[in-house]
Enzyme design. Structure first.
Site, PDB file in Angstrom:
ATOM      1  N   ARG A 147       0.834  -1.222   0.000  1.00 44.78           N
ATOM      2  CA  ARG A 147       0.000   0.000   0.000  1.00 44.78           C
ATOM      3  C   ARG A 147       0.862   1.263   0.000  1.00 44.78           C
ATOM      4  O   ARG A 147       0.482   2.286   0.571  1.00 44.78           O
ATOM      5  CB  ARG A 147      -0.975   0.022   1.177  1.00 44.78           C
ATOM      6  CG  ARG A 147      -1.775  -1.242   1.353  1.00 44.78           C
ATOM      7  CD  ARG A 147      -2.452  -1.673   0.086  1.00 44.78           C
ATOM      8  NE  ARG A 147      -3.154  -2.946   0.237  1.00 44.78           N
ATOM      9  CZ  ARG A 147      -3.767  -3.548  -0.764  1.00 44.78           C
ATOM     10  NH1 ARG A 147      -3.775  -3.036  -1.974  1.00 44.78           N
ATOM     11  NH2 ARG A 147      -4.383  -4.690  -0.569  1.00 44.78           N
ATOM     12  N   ASN A 170       2.544  -7.889   7.506  1.00 42.55           N
ATOM     13  CA  ASN A 170       2.598  -9.181   6.808  1.00 42.55           C
ATOM     14  C   ASN A 170       4.073  -9.532   6.794  1.00 42.55           C
ATOM     15  O   ASN A 170       4.810  -9.193   5.878  1.00 42.55           O
ATOM     16  CB  ASN A 170       2.038  -9.078   5.385  1.00 42.55           C
ATOM     17  CG  ASN A 170       0.529  -8.865   5.405  1.00 42.55           C
ATOM     18  OD1 ASN A 170      -0.156  -9.282   6.337  1.00 42.55           O
ATOM     19  ND2 ASN A 170       0.018  -8.192   4.389  1.00 42.55           N
ATOM     20  N   GLU A 183      -5.984 -12.548   7.654  1.00 41.61           N
ATOM     21  CA  GLU A 183      -5.655 -12.552   6.228  1.00 41.61           C
ATOM     22  C   GLU A 183      -4.523 -13.525   5.910  1.00 41.61           C
ATOM     23  O   GLU A 183      -3.555 -13.190   5.225  1.00 41.61           O
ATOM     24  CB  GLU A 183      -5.294 -11.140   5.771  1.00 41.61           C
ATOM     25  CG  GLU A 183      -6.426 -10.160   5.975  1.00 41.61           C
ATOM     26  CD  GLU A 183      -6.173  -8.783   5.373  1.00 41.61           C
ATOM     27  OE1 GLU A 183      -5.027  -8.333   5.374  1.00 41.61           O
ATOM     28  OE2 GLU A 183      -7.151  -8.168   4.913  1.00 41.61           O
ATOM     29  N   ARG A 218      -2.168  -6.739  16.963  1.00 39.59           N
ATOM     30  CA  ARG A 218      -3.199  -6.065  16.158  1.00 39.59           C
ATOM     31  C   ARG A 218      -4.573  -6.723  16.314  1.00 39.59           C
ATOM     32  O   ARG A 218      -4.686  -7.949  16.351  1.00 39.59           O
ATOM     33  CB  ARG A 218      -2.815  -6.048  14.680  1.00 39.59           C
ATOM     34  CG  ARG A 218      -1.626  -5.169  14.409  1.00 39.59           C
ATOM     35  CD  ARG A 218      -1.262  -5.203  12.959  1.00 39.59           C
ATOM     36  NE  ARG A 218      -1.926  -4.208  12.158  1.00 39.59           N
ATOM     37  CZ  ARG A 218      -2.535  -4.447  11.011  1.00 39.59           C
ATOM     38  NH1 ARG A 218      -2.634  -5.673  10.548  1.00 39.59           N
ATOM     39  NH2 ARG A 218      -3.068  -3.465  10.321  1.00 39.59           N
ATOM     40  N   ARG A 248     -18.021  -9.094   9.004  1.00 41.12           N
ATOM     41  CA  ARG A 248     -16.613  -8.764   9.281  1.00 41.12           C
ATOM     42  C   ARG A 248     -16.479  -7.655  10.316  1.00 41.12           C
ATOM     43  O   ARG A 248     -15.527  -7.618  11.095  1.00 41.12           O
ATOM     44  CB  ARG A 248     -15.950  -8.322   7.972  1.00 41.12           C
ATOM     45  CG  ARG A 248     -14.694  -9.084   7.681  1.00 41.12           C
ATOM     46  CD  ARG A 248     -14.092  -8.601   6.386  1.00 41.12           C
ATOM     47  NE  ARG A 248     -13.181  -7.486   6.597  1.00 41.12           N
ATOM     48  CZ  ARG A 248     -12.423  -6.959   5.635  1.00 41.12           C
ATOM     49  NH1 ARG A 248     -12.488  -7.436   4.411  1.00 41.12           N
ATOM     50  NH2 ARG A 248     -11.618  -5.962   5.887  1.00 41.12           N
ATOM     51  N   ASP A 279     -12.016  -1.337   7.678  1.00 44.67           N
ATOM     52  CA  ASP A 279     -10.651  -1.261   7.170  1.00 44.67           C
ATOM     53  C   ASP A 279     -10.300   0.107   6.608  1.00 44.67           C
ATOM     54  O   ASP A 279     -10.255   0.270   5.389  1.00 44.67           O
ATOM     55  CB  ASP A 279     -10.492  -2.324   6.054  1.00 44.67           C
ATOM     56  CG  ASP A 279      -9.044  -2.586   5.710  1.00 44.67           C
ATOM     57  OD1 ASP A 279      -8.180  -1.921   6.283  1.00 44.67           O
ATOM     58  OD2 ASP A 279      -8.787  -3.463   4.861  1.00 44.67           O
ATOM     59  N   GLU A 318      -4.671   2.755  15.506  1.00 41.31           N
ATOM     60  CA  GLU A 318      -3.929   2.587  14.259  1.00 41.31           C
ATOM     61  C   GLU A 318      -4.641   3.370  13.167  1.00 41.31           C
ATOM     62  O   GLU A 318      -5.691   2.970  12.679  1.00 41.31           O
ATOM     63  CB  GLU A 318      -3.848   1.096  13.877  1.00 41.31           C
ATOM     64  CG  GLU A 318      -3.071   0.843  12.591  1.00 41.31           C
ATOM     65  CD  GLU A 318      -2.969  -0.645  12.214  1.00 41.31           C
ATOM     66  OE1 GLU A 318      -3.588  -1.484  12.899  1.00 41.31           O
ATOM     67  OE2 GLU A 318      -2.278  -0.958  11.239  1.00 41.31           O
ATOM     68  N   GLU A 366      -4.522   4.164   1.016  1.00 45.52           N
ATOM     69  CA  GLU A 366      -4.963   2.940   0.343  1.00 45.52           C
ATOM     70  C   GLU A 366      -6.378   3.076  -0.209  1.00 45.52           C
ATOM     71  O   GLU A 366      -6.675   2.617  -1.307  1.00 45.52           O
ATOM     72  CB  GLU A 366      -4.899   1.766   1.338  1.00 45.52           C
ATOM     73  CG  GLU A 366      -5.441   0.465   0.772  1.00 45.52           C
ATOM     74  CD  GLU A 366      -5.378  -0.699   1.762  1.00 45.52           C
ATOM     75  OE1 GLU A 366      -4.875  -0.520   2.890  1.00 45.52           O
ATOM     76  OE2 GLU A 366      -5.849  -1.796   1.395  1.00 45.52           O
ATOM     77  N   TRP A 404     -14.741 -10.045   0.598  1.00 44.25           N
ATOM     78  CA  TRP A 404     -13.799  -9.248  -0.187  1.00 44.25           C
ATOM     79  C   TRP A 404     -14.504  -8.647  -1.397  1.00 44.25           C
ATOM     80  O   TRP A 404     -13.878  -8.012  -2.226  1.00 44.25           O
ATOM     81  CB  TRP A 404     -12.611 -10.111  -0.650  1.00 44.25           C
ATOM     82  CG  TRP A 404     -11.622 -10.401   0.442  1.00 44.25           C
ATOM     83  CD1 TRP A 404     -11.614  -9.870   1.698  1.00 44.25           C
ATOM     84  CD2 TRP A 404     -10.479 -11.271   0.379  1.00 44.25           C
ATOM     85  NE1 TRP A 404     -10.554 -10.361   2.422  1.00 44.25           N
ATOM     86  CE2 TRP A 404      -9.837 -11.229   1.637  1.00 44.25           C
ATOM     87  CE3 TRP A 404      -9.942 -12.088  -0.615  1.00 44.25           C
ATOM     88  CZ2 TRP A 404      -8.690 -11.966   1.929  1.00 44.25           C
ATOM     89  CZ3 TRP A 404      -8.791 -12.820  -0.329  1.00 44.25           C
ATOM     90  CH2 TRP A 404      -8.169 -12.757   0.929  1.00 44.25           C
TER      91      TRP A 404
HETATM   92  O1  GCW Z   1      -6.471  -3.082   4.406  1.00 49.80           O
HETATM   93  C1  GCW Z   1      -5.817  -4.281   4.373  1.00 49.80           C
HETATM   94  C2  GCW Z   1      -4.790  -4.102   3.305  1.00 49.80           C
HETATM   95  C3  GCW Z   1      -3.663  -5.089   3.443  1.00 49.80           C
HETATM   96  C4  GCW Z   1      -3.092  -4.954   4.846  1.00 49.80           C
HETATM   97  C5  GCW Z   1      -4.195  -5.271   5.845  1.00 49.80           C
HETATM   98  C6  GCW Z   1      -3.736  -5.097   7.279  1.00 49.80           C
HETATM   99  C7  GCW Z   1      -0.870  -5.231   5.644  1.00 49.80           C
HETATM  100  O2  GCW Z   1      -5.416  -4.216   2.074  1.00 49.80           O
HETATM  101  O3  GCW Z   1      -2.705  -4.780   2.466  1.00 49.80           O
HETATM  102  O4  GCW Z   1      -1.989  -5.788   5.032  1.00 49.80           O
HETATM  103  O5  GCW Z   1      -5.259  -4.400   5.650  1.00 49.80           O
HETATM  104  O6  GCW Z   1      -3.917  -4.022   7.808  1.00 49.80           O
HETATM  105  O7  GCW Z   1      -3.211  -6.028   7.862  1.00 49.80           O
END
Ligand code: GCW
Length: 719
Positions: A185, A227, A308, A341, A353, A382, A404, A410, A560
């Site tokens: 991102r 990640n 994820e 997290r 979700r 998100d 956060e 993004e 998604w």
């Molecule tokens: O919003 C999503 C993003 C992912 C990201 C995830 C997260 C780092 O599309 O790219 O991964 O959140 O915050 O863990």
């Protein structure tokens, strides 16, 4: 001929020289020359003589910054002297120093803590003494940057007395940077961490990055993507991390790493990463010891687990507390913390979700070790352009929850759209959680005052990359700036943040400052209007999240798909999260449940977040929902055009290079605002079966055209 060539060369050099100077690299530390005579005199007399030793790395840094700033803004070089009880002029020493001792009582000194500072002026003109003091060198550095900010905005100092200390403990940037130097991102080039040339090569960028962070009080950085890649925990990479930590230390910045839960298997040769397995526990203890031997002030681990596809304790039938506590035990002897997290959603559960983090974490409140912090995303889904505050905030009285925010855009137009995020952050920080009682705003939860948290934090997912100007869009720098300022003072207004940033970054001319401020303060609402008005969310292109794709429904999992989030049908649009739907609203305290649960009191901002709203639903302004939707999109487009027009009036107060850059970017923004409006209304119109409302421009193309657009190489998508 020869002469002509020479002239050409000069002209080119001049242009290049200017280009470099105004690339944006200097961020808000430009130290613009002060031309106003009165202001210049004031600061020349303040800075001509500075009493302070250079007896610590941080003080060396303070001196260097002062020399740079004063040289650039005032054209003088300050004289540095040792401070004594008789020193006059500017004194920068700790509160116990003989030059400062006696000015402030013990109570004041206690109240400053480890990072606060005082700027205090006594005496009369000509005989004035200005003191920057603190309990620590870092406090002195923060005080110095504060004073330089006052210089940049040409403030009057007469008899100034400022006592400032941070409202939040961990003021943090989370980089989503991979070891390959791609940035998840990321829209502003590649990662600024050059892992290959580390540890021996310390890029000047690392130092300038640290200066910028320290100038706004940022004191913690997680270097790597959540990640995570276990390689960063191997000995050769830890040497590289140490080199960065050493470079940042004088600036008061602690380094964190993301820890891949399965590291004991991947780099430790163990068969399992089960947090209750003694060998696994020992592996993490040894790893922590190894890190702290290299980096004694290492901050700790930031962990994304069971989210994820990332590994986590649930792979072994354990819960999040088991996982977090195991890592917390490893860093505890070194005073480290684990930031865990809360952005989790199961790969199987078909539950809304929105509800999953709360469902998973609230039962664990009280079960985490005292050095675990739960990092909660801005928004239950998100990082959308507008989300209701996360229901976990206020619901975890025994577990420190930190915020956060996402600085990288993004879901907000990447680095081509101008959107100042402070108003969005403010909206959330000011939201009342009503937990345990009315008035407990999100700010009060995260600054620890509501529940007396031992640790407090605010993180921003960084928008920084290798681009000349760090953030791609010149205005995206303001979001980095805003994060620091809000983490220092979670109650500061967006206006003040914008004002400070503009004066330091662009110009001090009041009329232009006001125009730019206007553009910035309206930008978030404008973007919401042309992207996701009236509570729409997550209707961006699949995977890369670029542009509108509300029709998208081909993802491997239901949640998604854009269609999952808006649920448009012949009746209406929106996600019913009331008791008749998924009842996510039950995760909020009263009166929010009732207020947001009732379509007529939910408010425009949250309408389709919580309700499946009939197309012909009559809204407070007398128009039906469909018309309001169309008019909101139109308003967004007009807002973008307005920004573009306003920018043309800033004229020569902004340097040519950045003027042009912003102009080109605004024209992309206008074009894309139109695209958003037209694509979304064309698509939703197939359900509402109503014509494009009056007052809304007709789409240029048909729906098939918008659907046919594809962007296989849109940036930031590192999967
Ligand atoms: O919003 C999503 C993003 C992912 C990201 C995830 C997260 C780092 O599309 O790219 O991964 O959140 O915050 O863990």
């Amino acid at each position: 001929m020869h002469r002509k060539l020479l002239v050409c060369l000069y002209v080119m050099l001049f242009i290049l020289g200017t280009a470099r100077a105004e690339s944006g690299y200097d961020l808000w530390l430009r130290y613009l020359q002060i031309v106003n005579a009165a202001s210049k005199n004031q600061f020349v007399s303040l800075f001509s003589q500075i009493a302070m030793e250079a007896n610590s790395p941080t003080k060396v840094v303070i001196r260097a910054e002062l020399a740079l700033a004063i040289g650039t803004a005032l054209g003088i070089q300050p004289k540095f002297l040792s401070a004594t009880a008789n020193s006059k002029g500017l004194i920068i020493e700790k509160i116990q120093h003989p030059a400062v001792k006696g000015f402030f009582d013990a109570k004041t000194s206690d109240s400053l803590g480890q990072e606060g500072f005082i700027i205090h002026q006594t005496g009369t003109a000509g005989n004035a003494k200005t003191i920057i003091t603190a309990n620590t060198d870092i406090g002195l550095l923060y005080g110095t940057f504060h004073l330089l900010r006052l210089m940049n905005s040409q403030a009057a100092l007469n008899g100034i007395h400022i006592l400032s200390k941070p409202g939040i403990g961990l003021r943090m940037l989370n980089h989503w940077d991979n070891l390959t130097r791609t940035v998840e991102r990321g829209y502003s080039g590649s990662s600024i961490w050059n892992w290959h040339s580390l540890p021996d090569y310390i890029d000047q960028r690392y130092i300038d990055y640290a200066r910028a962070n320290a100038s706004i009080g940022i004191n913690a950085v997680a270097l790597t993507n959540v990640n995570a890649n276990a390689t960063v925990l191997t000995p050769s990479y830890l040497q590289k991390v140490k080199a960065l930590a050493d470079a940042f230390r004088p600036y008061g910045i602690k380094v964190f790493l993301t820890a891949r839960f399965s590291s004991p298997i991947e780099i430790g040769m163990l068969k399992t990463a089960d947090p209750l397995d003694p060998q696994v526990q020992q592996w993490w203890k040894n790893k922590a010891d190894e890190i702290y031997t290299l980096i004694p002030d290492f901050g700790g681990f930031l962990v994304k687990a069971n989210s994820e596809g990332q590994p986590g304790p649930q792979n072994y039938g354990r819960n999040h507390a088991d996982g977090a506590n195991m890592m917390a035990a490893a860093v505890k002897p070194h005073n480290g913390v684990v930031i865990w997290r809360a952005f989790v959603y199961s790969s199987e559960t078909p539950e809304d979700r929105f509800k999953q983090p709360y469902t998973e974490f609230v039962p664990l409140d009280g079960k985490f070790s005292d050095n675990v912090i739960l990092q909660v995303k801005n928004g239950p889904i998100d990082f959308q352009p507008r989300e209701p505050f996360h229901p976990l905030l206020g619901a975890m009285p025994k577990t420190p929850t930190m915020m956060e925010f996402q600085l990288t855009q993004e879901y907000l137009g990447f680095a081509t759209h101008l959107v100042f995020l402070a108003p969005m952050f403010r909206e959330v920080l000011d939201a009342d959680t009503y937990r345990p009682r009315q008035g407990t705003t999100v700010a009060k939860v995260i600054d620890g005052s509501a529940f007396n948290y031992k640790y407090t934090g605010m993180a921003g997912v960084a928008n920084i990359g290798s681009d000349l100007n760090w953030t791609g869009h010149p205005f995206a720098q303001a979001n980095w700036y805003a994060l620091g300022r809000l983490a220092w003072d979670p109650y500061i207004s967006s206006e003040i943040i914008a004002d400070e940033w503009i004066r330091q970054t662009f110009t001090n001319q009041t009329a232009t400052v006001n125009t730019i401020k206007n553009i910035m303060l309206g930008s978030h609402e404008t973007v919401v209007n042309y992207m996701t008005p009236l509570g729409l969310h997550h209707i961006m292109g699949y995977g890369h999240h670029y542009g509108p794709a509300p029709w998208y429904n081909k993802a491997s999992r239901e949640d998604w798909n854009c269609t999952y989030f808006h649920k448009a049908d012949a009746k209406g649009v929106g996600f019913d999260r009331t008791s008749k739907g998924t009842n996510a609203l039950a995760q909020y305290a009263e009166p929010l449940q009732t207020k947001w649960g009732n379509i007529s009191t939910a408010g425009d901002k949250w309408l389709t977040w919580f309700h499946h709203v009939p197309w012909d639903y009559q809204m407070a302004n007398g128009k039906n929902f469909w018309n309001n939707l169309g008019l909101s999109y139109q308003k967004g487009v007009e807002g973008a055009r307005q920004m573009e027009r306003q920018w043309t009036t800033v004229g020569s107060d902004v340097d040519a290079q950045r003027y042009k850059q912003v102009q080109m970017l605004l024209s992309i923004q206008v074009k894309e605002a139109v695209w958003w409006r037209d694509a979304c209304l064309s698509y939703f119109g197939t359900f509402s079966n109503m014509p494009i409302p009056q007052g809304v421009e007709k789409p240029e193309f048909d729906l098939e055209y918008y659907k046919s657009l594809s962007f296989p190489y849109a940036p930031g998508n590192t999967h």
